[in-house]
Design a protein around this motif. Structure first.
Motif, PDB file in Angstrom:
ATOM      1  N   GLN A 155      57.773  -8.475  73.138  1.00 29.58           N
ATOM      2  CA  GLN A 155      57.139  -8.030  71.894  1.00 29.58           C
ATOM      3  C   GLN A 155      56.045  -7.035  72.242  1.00 29.58           C
ATOM      4  O   GLN A 155      55.121  -7.358  72.990  1.00 29.58           O
ATOM      5  CB  GLN A 155      56.547  -9.205  71.112  1.00 29.58           C
ATOM      6  N   ASP A 157      53.155  -4.902  70.508  1.00 26.92           N
ATOM      7  CA  ASP A 157      52.320  -4.621  69.332  1.00 26.92           C
ATOM      8  C   ASP A 157      51.627  -3.304  69.591  1.00 26.92           C
ATOM      9  O   ASP A 157      50.865  -3.183  70.552  1.00 26.92           O
ATOM     10  CB  ASP A 157      51.293  -5.734  69.122  1.00 26.92           C
ATOM     11  N   VAL A 162      55.156  -3.517  65.245  1.00 25.57           N
ATOM     12  CA  VAL A 162      55.649  -4.518  66.188  1.00 25.57           C
ATOM     13  C   VAL A 162      57.079  -4.146  66.553  1.00 25.57           C
ATOM     14  O   VAL A 162      57.909  -3.906  65.683  1.00 25.57           O
ATOM     15  CB  VAL A 162      55.608  -5.937  65.591  1.00 25.57           C
ATOM     16  N   ASN A 164      60.305  -5.429  68.967  1.00 21.21           N
ATOM     17  CA  ASN A 164      60.897  -6.427  69.846  1.00 21.21           C
ATOM     18  C   ASN A 164      61.986  -5.750  70.671  1.00 21.21           C
ATOM     19  O   ASN A 164      62.931  -5.194  70.119  1.00 21.21           O
ATOM     20  CB  ASN A 164      61.481  -7.594  69.057  1.00 21.21           C
ATOM     21  N   TYR A 181      51.236  -6.840  74.836  1.00 20.75           N
ATOM     22  CA  TYR A 181      52.553  -7.300  75.257  1.00 20.75           C
ATOM     23  C   TYR A 181      52.573  -8.821  75.239  1.00 20.75           C
ATOM     24  O   TYR A 181      51.594  -9.471  75.595  1.00 20.75           O
ATOM     25  CB  TYR A 181      52.863  -6.850  76.688  1.00 20.75           C
ATOM     26  N   ALA A 184      58.520 -12.476  72.856  1.00 19.63           N
ATOM     27  CA  ALA A 184      58.814 -12.541  71.416  1.00 19.63           C
ATOM     28  C   ALA A 184      59.374 -13.894  71.006  1.00 19.63           C
ATOM     29  O   ALA A 184      59.525 -14.174  69.817  1.00 19.63           O
ATOM     30  CB  ALA A 184      59.803 -11.436  71.034  1.00 19.63           C
TER      31      ALA A 184
END
Length: 200
Positions: A155, A157, A162, A164, A181, A184
């Motif tokens: 994941q 951000d 966001v 994935n 980081y 996810a």
């Protein structure tokens, strides 16, 4: 054994050896550029007290602090941890690859290789376990990161977005803004990252 900096779990002789290398590098580069601690503090946005502790080898600087100090000196983080050399091609032995972040559950980030600054390219290997997160302030304008996920789901951000990134997939991110980081899902994630910070 792998050298370690910014260890949040156990500290040992490996961490001390890298801290000493960082200490000597910063001190030598600063003096070579005839910079006072006050001036380096101003340029890097790092307190003078922290710089004094780093140069004494008593501090355990984070990746973020190393990035700030390296940029202020016109260097790369790889310059500071001694994984850049002069020849056209050279080998970095396994035992010379430093771990610059350790997560509270056993995750790690290794700086596999890097070019000398101020224009710099770095190759990293990250492993993160569920519940671990690494947050970073934005890098200098134009910085790009290339990511490839070897296992799990990463994941990313990035500002309000966001992303994935599934196992086997890659991504490109402009990381001149705050980013983070993490895994996810509830599985470990392993990924490779290339950071390109090219000053125009």
């Amino acid at each position: 054994m792998t050298k370690k900096v910014n260890i949040t779990t156990d500290a040992g002789s490996d961490m001390n050896s890298v801290n000493q290398a960082v200490s000597l590098s910063i001190k030598n580069f600063r003096k070579g550029q005839k910079l006072s601690l006050d001036e380096l503090s101003r340029r890097a946005g790092v307190s003078k007290g922290m710089l004094v502790e780093i140069e004494k080898g008593a501090a355990n600087p984070s990746i973020a602090i190393l990035c700030k100090v390296a940029a202020a000196l016109g260097l790369s983080v790889a310059d500071l941890v001694n994984v850049t050399y002069a020849p056209n091609a050279y080998l970095i032995e396994k035992e010379d690859i430093p771990t610059l972040w350790s997560g509270e559950k056993g995750g790690s980030a290794q700086l596999l290789a890097g070019t000398s600054g101020p224009d710099m390219i770095e190759l990293w290997r990250w492993e993160m376990f569920p519940g671990e997160r690494f947050s970073s302030a934005g890098h200098p304008p134009g910085t790009l990161e290339l990511l490839h996920v070897k296992a799990g789901i990463l994941q990313l951000d990035l500002g309000d977005d966001v992303l994935n990134i599934q196992h086997g997939c890659s991504a490109v991110a402009k990381t001149d803004q705050p980013h983070a980081y993490s895994s996810a899902n509830q599985q470990p994630v392993t990924f490779f990252m290339t950071v390109a910070e090219l000053h125009k």
